[in-house]
Design a protein around this motif. Structure first.
Motif, short mmCIF file in Angstrom:
data_model
loop_
_atom_site.label_atom_id
_atom_site.label_comp_id
_atom_site.label_asym_id
_atom_site.label_seq_id
_atom_site.Cartn_x
_atom_site.Cartn_y
_atom_site.Cartn_z
N LEU A 31 0.83 -1.20 0.00
CA LEU A 31 0.00 0.00 0.00
C LEU A 31 0.86 1.25 0.00
CD1 LEU A 31 -2.75 1.40 0.21
CD2 LEU A 31 -2.60 1.14 2.71
N ALA A 32 1.91 1.26 0.80
CA ALA A 32 2.80 2.42 0.87
C ALA A 32 3.48 2.67 -0.48
CB ALA A 32 3.84 2.23 1.96
N ALA A 33 3.91 1.60 -1.14
CA ALA A 33 4.59 1.73 -2.43
C ALA A 33 3.66 2.31 -3.48
CB ALA A 33 5.12 0.37 -2.88
N VAL A 34 2.43 1.84 -3.51
CA VAL A 34 1.46 2.34 -4.48
C VAL A 34 1.16 3.82 -4.25
CG1 VAL A 34 -0.95 2.18 -5.24
CG2 VAL A 34 0.40 0.10 -4.93
N LEU A 35 0.93 4.17 -2.99
CA LEU A 35 0.61 5.56 -2.67
C LEU A 35 1.80 6.49 -2.92
CD1 LEU A 35 -1.49 5.09 0.60
CD2 LEU A 35 -2.32 5.56 -1.71
N GLN A 36 2.99 6.02 -2.63
CA GLN A 36 4.19 6.83 -2.88
C GLN A 36 4.33 7.17 -4.36
OE1 GLN A 36 7.30 4.48 -1.13
NE2 GLN A 36 7.02 5.36 0.92
N ARG A 37 4.05 6.21 -5.23
CA ARG A 37 4.16 6.46 -6.67
C ARG A 37 3.13 7.49 -7.11
NH1 ARG A 37 6.73 2.44 -9.78
NH2 ARG A 37 6.05 3.65 -11.59
N GLN A 38 1.91 7.38 -6.56
CA GLN A 38 0.86 8.34 -6.92
C GLN A 38 1.22 9.74 -6.46
OE1 GLN A 38 -2.22 7.99 -8.67
NE2 GLN A 38 -1.96 10.22 -8.55
N VAL A 39 1.69 9.86 -5.22
CA VAL A 39 2.04 11.17 -4.67
C VAL A 39 3.22 11.77 -5.43
CG1 VAL A 39 2.95 12.37 -2.64
CG2 VAL A 39 1.09 10.73 -2.39
N ALA A 40 4.22 10.96 -5.74
CA ALA A 40 5.40 11.46 -6.45
C ALA A 40 5.01 12.01 -7.82
CB ALA A 40 6.43 10.35 -6.60
N ASP A 41 4.16 11.28 -8.54
CA ASP A 41 3.73 11.75 -9.86
C ASP A 41 2.88 13.01 -9.75
OD1 ASP A 41 5.06 9.68 -11.01
OD2 ASP A 41 3.33 8.82 -12.04
N ARG A 42 2.03 13.07 -8.74
CA ARG A 42 1.17 14.25 -8.57
C ARG A 42 2.02 15.48 -8.23
NH1 ARG A 42 -4.24 13.35 -5.34
NH2 ARG A 42 -4.57 12.17 -7.27
N GLU A 43 3.01 15.30 -7.36
CA GLU A 43 3.88 16.42 -7.01
C GLU A 43 4.70 16.89 -8.20
OE1 GLU A 43 6.14 15.10 -3.67
OE2 GLU A 43 4.59 15.65 -2.21
#
Length: 254
Positions: free
Chosen positions: A42-54
């Motif tokens: 879950l952390a890995a998936v969310l980190q990728r989403q946040v990184a792309d959004r930022e």
């Protein structure tokens, strides 16, 4: 596509998380191969989403800042500026001055890197999530003058407050008449303790009266700018002149 795949695809579309839609399957396989826990996946998936959004947000802020070119702190050669305190520059690069509505003033002769540093600090601001807007002093006067003629100056000044950092480049290269000086003063006064301003100028403060044609206006503007500000003086030879000289020497040797 399985029912579960369709459900996840639908949910990521509803939640506007396109990165998760693209990576959840590959990360799920990696999690199985490497024995990740549910929490790690879950952390890995969310980190990728946040990184792309930022990254997307940063790109939009940089585009919206209207920098004339891309410059970075890392590309700035401090060796040519021995008078520049690197610790102060490093502190400014953290952009902690922006939420405090503090200012930055870069003074020095033409060609020593003032605009480079101004843009670079603006890029840092964008990367840290702060809306930024860049223009030359003449460009700002033109923008404000058009708003004044249209009777929308107050509205324009209010809109500019949404930008956490305004960059005024090349102040002093051209003198201003009384109306232009007044418009620029209104911009600075409107930002006072409300939002950060970064100014680059080839003129020492003692000569700003020449720029604005009025020592009183110049003094009032300086007073508001420097009350909460870091003032950096750059010295030395022009980078552009040095680059031209290096090119001449190279051509003569070939």
């Amino acid at each position: 596509m399985s029912e579960l795949d369709s459900t996840i695809t639908h949910l990521t579309q509803v939640m506007k998380m396109p990165t998760i839609r693209k990576v959840w399957q590959s990360l799920a396989q990696q999690a199985r191969d490497e024995g990740w826990s549910h929490e790690e996946y879950l952390a890995a998936v969310l980190q990728r989403q946040v990184a792309d959004r930022e990254a997307s947000g940063t790109a939009l802020r940089i585009a919206g800042a209207h920098f004339p070119s891309m410059k970075t702190i890392e590309d700035f050669n401090c060796d040519y500026q021995p008078s520049l305190r690197r610790d102060v520059l490093a502190h400014l690069a953290t952009t902690t001055f922006i939420p405090k509505a503090e200012n930055v003033i870069l003074l020095g002769p033409p060609g020593v890197g003032k605009t480079h540093l101004g843009i670079a600090l603006g890029v840092k601001a964008c990367q840290h999530g702060y809306p930024t807007l860049f223009d030359t002093a003449s460009g700002w006067v033109q923008r404000l003058g058009q708003a004044h003629q249209a009777g929308t100056l107050s509205e324009q000044l209010r809109r500019l407050k949404r930008y956490k950092l305004l960059i005024i480049d090349e102040l002093g290269y051209l003198p201003f008449d009384a109306e232009a000086a007044n418009l620029l003063f209104q911009l600075i006064a409107n930002r006072y303790e409300q939002g950060s301003v970064l100014v680059t100028s080839n003129m020492a403060f003692g000569r700003w009266g020449e720029v604005f044609g009025d020592d009183v206006v110049a003094s009032a503007m300086i007073d508001r700018l420097v009350h909460h500000a870091e003032v950096l003086s750059l010295t030395g030879d022009s980078y552009r002149a040095k680059n031209r000289q290096d090119l001449i020497i190279t051509n003569e040797q070939t």
